[in-house]
Design an enzyme around this catalytic site. Structure first.
Site, mmCIF file in Angstrom:
data_model
loop_
_atom_site.group_PDB
_atom_site.id
_atom_site.type_symbol
_atom_site.label_atom_id
_atom_site.label_comp_id
_atom_site.label_asym_id
_atom_site.label_seq_id
_atom_site.Cartn_x
_atom_site.Cartn_y
_atom_site.Cartn_z
ATOM 1 N N VAL A 191 0.787 -1.085 -0.094
ATOM 2 C CA VAL A 191 -0.437 0.033 -0.014
ATOM 3 C C VAL A 191 1.077 0.697 -0.220
ATOM 4 C CG1 VAL A 191 -1.469 1.268 1.003
ATOM 5 C CG2 VAL A 191 -1.661 -1.179 1.103
ATOM 6 N N HIS A 453 -29.176 9.569 -8.606
ATOM 7 C CA HIS A 453 -28.424 9.799 -10.040
ATOM 8 C C HIS A 453 -28.308 11.261 -10.663
ATOM 9 C CE1 HIS A 453 -28.054 8.713 -13.990
ATOM 10 N NE2 HIS A 453 -28.995 9.626 -14.356
HETATM 11 P P1 AMP Z 1 3.207 -3.496 3.103
HETATM 12 O O1 AMP Z 1 3.712 -5.240 3.711
HETATM 13 O O2 AMP Z 1 1.797 -3.620 2.513
HETATM 14 O O3 AMP Z 1 4.072 -2.258 3.417
HETATM 15 O O4 AMP Z 1 4.305 -4.185 2.120
HETATM 16 C C1 AMP Z 1 5.507 -4.560 1.968
HETATM 17 C C2 AMP Z 1 5.810 -5.418 0.613
HETATM 18 O O5 AMP Z 1 7.539 -5.088 0.672
HETATM 19 C C3 AMP Z 1 5.830 -7.087 0.974
HETATM 20 O O6 AMP Z 1 4.814 -7.080 -0.300
HETATM 21 C C4 AMP Z 1 7.073 -7.241 0.603
HETATM 22 O O7 AMP Z 1 6.906 -8.095 -0.155
HETATM 23 C C5 AMP Z 1 7.516 -6.392 0.031
HETATM 24 N N1 AMP Z 1 9.330 -6.586 0.140
HETATM 25 C C6 AMP Z 1 10.046 -7.375 1.462
HETATM 26 N N2 AMP Z 1 11.453 -6.797 0.823
HETATM 27 C C7 AMP Z 1 11.096 -6.768 0.159
HETATM 28 C C8 AMP Z 1 12.265 -7.172 -1.048
HETATM 29 N N3 AMP Z 1 13.726 -7.516 -0.013
HETATM 30 N N4 AMP Z 1 12.547 -6.767 -2.038
HETATM 31 C C9 AMP Z 1 11.268 -6.577 -2.453
HETATM 32 N N5 AMP Z 1 10.326 -6.597 -2.135
HETATM 33 C C10 AMP Z 1 10.553 -6.491 -0.567
#
Ligand code: AMP
Ligand code: FAD
Length: 481
Positions: A191, A453
């Site tokens: 997000v 509407h």
């Molecule tokens: P959120 O938890 O919604 O803030 O999303 C964080 C996102 O970062 C998650 O979808 C994880 O899979 C992603 N993520 C965590 N570590 C890494 C990394 N080393 N490289 C790329 N994406 C990552």
């Protein structure tokens, strides 16, 4: 003699400050301690949400969306403007003014409600008292009948890409850029990564999001995630799934940053001018608890609580990002209200099944309840109805006829189990769905409700009709009985 309160809240984010106000309204003597420090060293109430989260990000999303529309979409409306310019300093100043206005508002609310706001650090002691350390002042021990921990969360650092505050920043850093980076990398297409990526893309950056997971937004209804991804890609957000960042090296003091990531069996590189690490947030549970408090933490550092936010220690509660559940401001606030009411001897609970989630991109994504994949997995019989904004007159007039509303209802009882929206003003539209679910409404209840509407909410009405194959403004394969 120690100062004494009925309740002390530690943390004045949306969980703590809202809880403190409600507790005071309930006639309790309340203090709320908060250690938030702005970049200029001043203290401010409001926590992550007001100072470095929900509010500044939405201010930037709005400004960047207007800039984008003025450049790209005014012509479609027949509006001719000269060259559209960007004054980033003014844009950032507007954001800052909104933030300071709202944080000052909390101070005023505290005063009006008789909450003692205490800037500085708070810590629960083994004795049950609270150590309060004001900025630059002498520490004191405060007494309280009840203590509510609301110290929130902080960005998770990535050892492969350590923050340096200049070239590699967290979400707060990415809200404060003083120039539009030519090339922006974002680690994590969750997000926060998507919202920040959208802001800078619209302001002119080339944006690449590197996401370790192979699936886009796995918590979101699959159809919605697919539709959102299509629109984001069209906007020029380069979202690379299955890309695990292994290293980020900054050249010189200010960059560029060379990012290495693993994709499948290969290793790839990417050079960017600024890199945002947005790989999630973790609870700030350690420094709020002294040794021996007997407040239990789980393996990930969240304070363990029951469904009423009671911790393992009597008279100690925990709310907001510090505890299980979605890390959302409104979830924390509702927990604050619940705890304040329980402490005052009232009955209270939070309905965790009806907490809405929103991604404030364009189109917005919003949902409440269960996704289709979750219902399938648990074997609940359901029926689905959806309606596209391309058949909604108001969306057309807004030049925003993208996405759809999808309603999932129980196959036998027709009770609404989930509502998933990708489209214009989804964040506002989802409120009707939340209310409907709170009242355990059926899809037919929405179908029988008059919607003005032309409004976007007619798409929700039509989706409810579509649950039983009775959509009026779309041709459905499924016919009414
Ligand atoms: P959120 O938890 O919604 O803030 O999303 C964080 C996102 O970062 C998650 O979808 C994880 O899979 C992603 N993520 C965590 N570590 C890494 C990394 N080393 N490289 C790329 N994406 C990552
Ligand atoms: P916080 O807001 O983190 O507040 C905790 C407060 O406690 C802080 O002020 C902290 O300084 C203070 N504190 C910590 N330890 C101590 C201590 N020992 N003593 C005293 N004080 C202490 N959520 C939404 O619902 N909608 C959104 O649009 C949204 N957008 C976001 C955008 C971004 C960029 C980010 C980072 C987050 C966003 N969130 C959003 C999440 C939201 O900000 C959090 O869910 C919310 O702030 C959690 O509230 P909280 O009160 O639990 O904690």
């Amino acid at each position: 003699m120690a100062r004494s309160f009925d309740v002390i809240f530690i943390g004045a984010g949306p969980a703590g400050y809202v809880g403190a106000i409600r507790a005071a309204q309930n006639g309790l003597k309340v203090a709320c301690i908060d250690s938030w420090k702005n970049r200029d060293g001043t203290n401010a109430f409001g926590g992550t949400c007001l100072n470095a989260g929900c509010i500044p990000s939405k201010a930037l999303l709005e400004s960047s969306e207007l800039y984008h529309r003025a450049r790209e979409e005014f012509a479609v409306h027949g509006i001719r403007v000269g060259e559209v310019g960007l004054d980033l300093a003014a844009l950032q100043a507007r954001k800052a003014k909104i933030v300071t206005g709202l944080t000052a508002g909390i101070k005023a609310l505290f005063q009006a409600n008789g909450v003692t706001g205490l800037p500085g650090r708070g810590r629960l002691l083994a004795s049950g008292k609270v150590a309060y350390s004001p900025e630059g002042g002498t520490s004191e021990e405060l007494e309280a009948r009840e203590v509510v921990l609301a110290s929130g969360s902080e960005p998770i650092p990535l050892s492969a890409a350590p923050f340096d505050g200049v070239a590699i920043v967290d979400s707060w850093g990415a809200l404060d850029f003083e120039a539009v980076p030519k090339r922006l990398g974002v680690i994590g297409a969750g997000v926060i990564g998507l919202e920040l990526g959208s802001v800078w893309r619209r302001l002119g950056s080339e944006v690449v999001l590197l996401e370790a997971l192979p699936e886009f937004l796995p918590a979101v209804d699959t159809q919605v995630a697919k539709e959102a991804l299509r629109h984001f890609a069209r906007q020029g957000l380069d979202i690379r799934l299955g890309s695990l960042v292994t290293e980020a090296k900054v050249s010189g003091k200010k960059g560029p940053v060379l990012v290495r990531y693993r994709k499948g069996t290969g290793e790839e590189t990417l050079e960017v001018d600024r890199l945002v690490v947005a790989v999630g947030r973790r609870p700030r549970s350690r420094d709020v608890l002294a040794e021996g408090t007997e407040v239990r933490l789980d393996a990930r550092g969240f304070v363990e609580v029951d469904d009423r936010c009671r911790t393992s220690r009597a008279h100690v509660w925990a709310i907001g990002d510090l505890v299980r559940g979605p890390m959302l401001a409104h979830k924390g606030s509702e927990e604050g209200v619940m705890v304040a009411d329980l402490i005052a001897g009232r009955n209270a609970e939070v309905n965790y099944a009806t907490i809405p989630s929103v991604i404030y991109t364009a189109p917005e994504v919003a949902w409440v309840g269960k996704t289709e994949q979750a219902l399938q997995k648990e074997g609940t019989p359901f029926k689905a109805g959806s309606f596209p904004f391309s058949a909604n007159g108001r969306a057309k007039a807004l030049e925003a006829a993208q996405g759809f509303v999808k309603i999932l209802a129980h196959r036998e009882t027709d009770e609404i189990l989930g509502v998933h929206i990708v489209g214009p003003a989804a964040s506002e539209l989802v409120a009707e769905a939340v209310l409907a679910m709170e009242f355990q409404a059926s899809a037919e209840d929405i179908a029988l409700t008059v919607h003005a509407h032309p409004t976007l909410s007619e798409a929700t009405h039509e989706a409810a009709l579509a649950v039983d194959g009775r959509s009026l403004h779309a041709i459905q394969k499924k016919k009414a009985d």
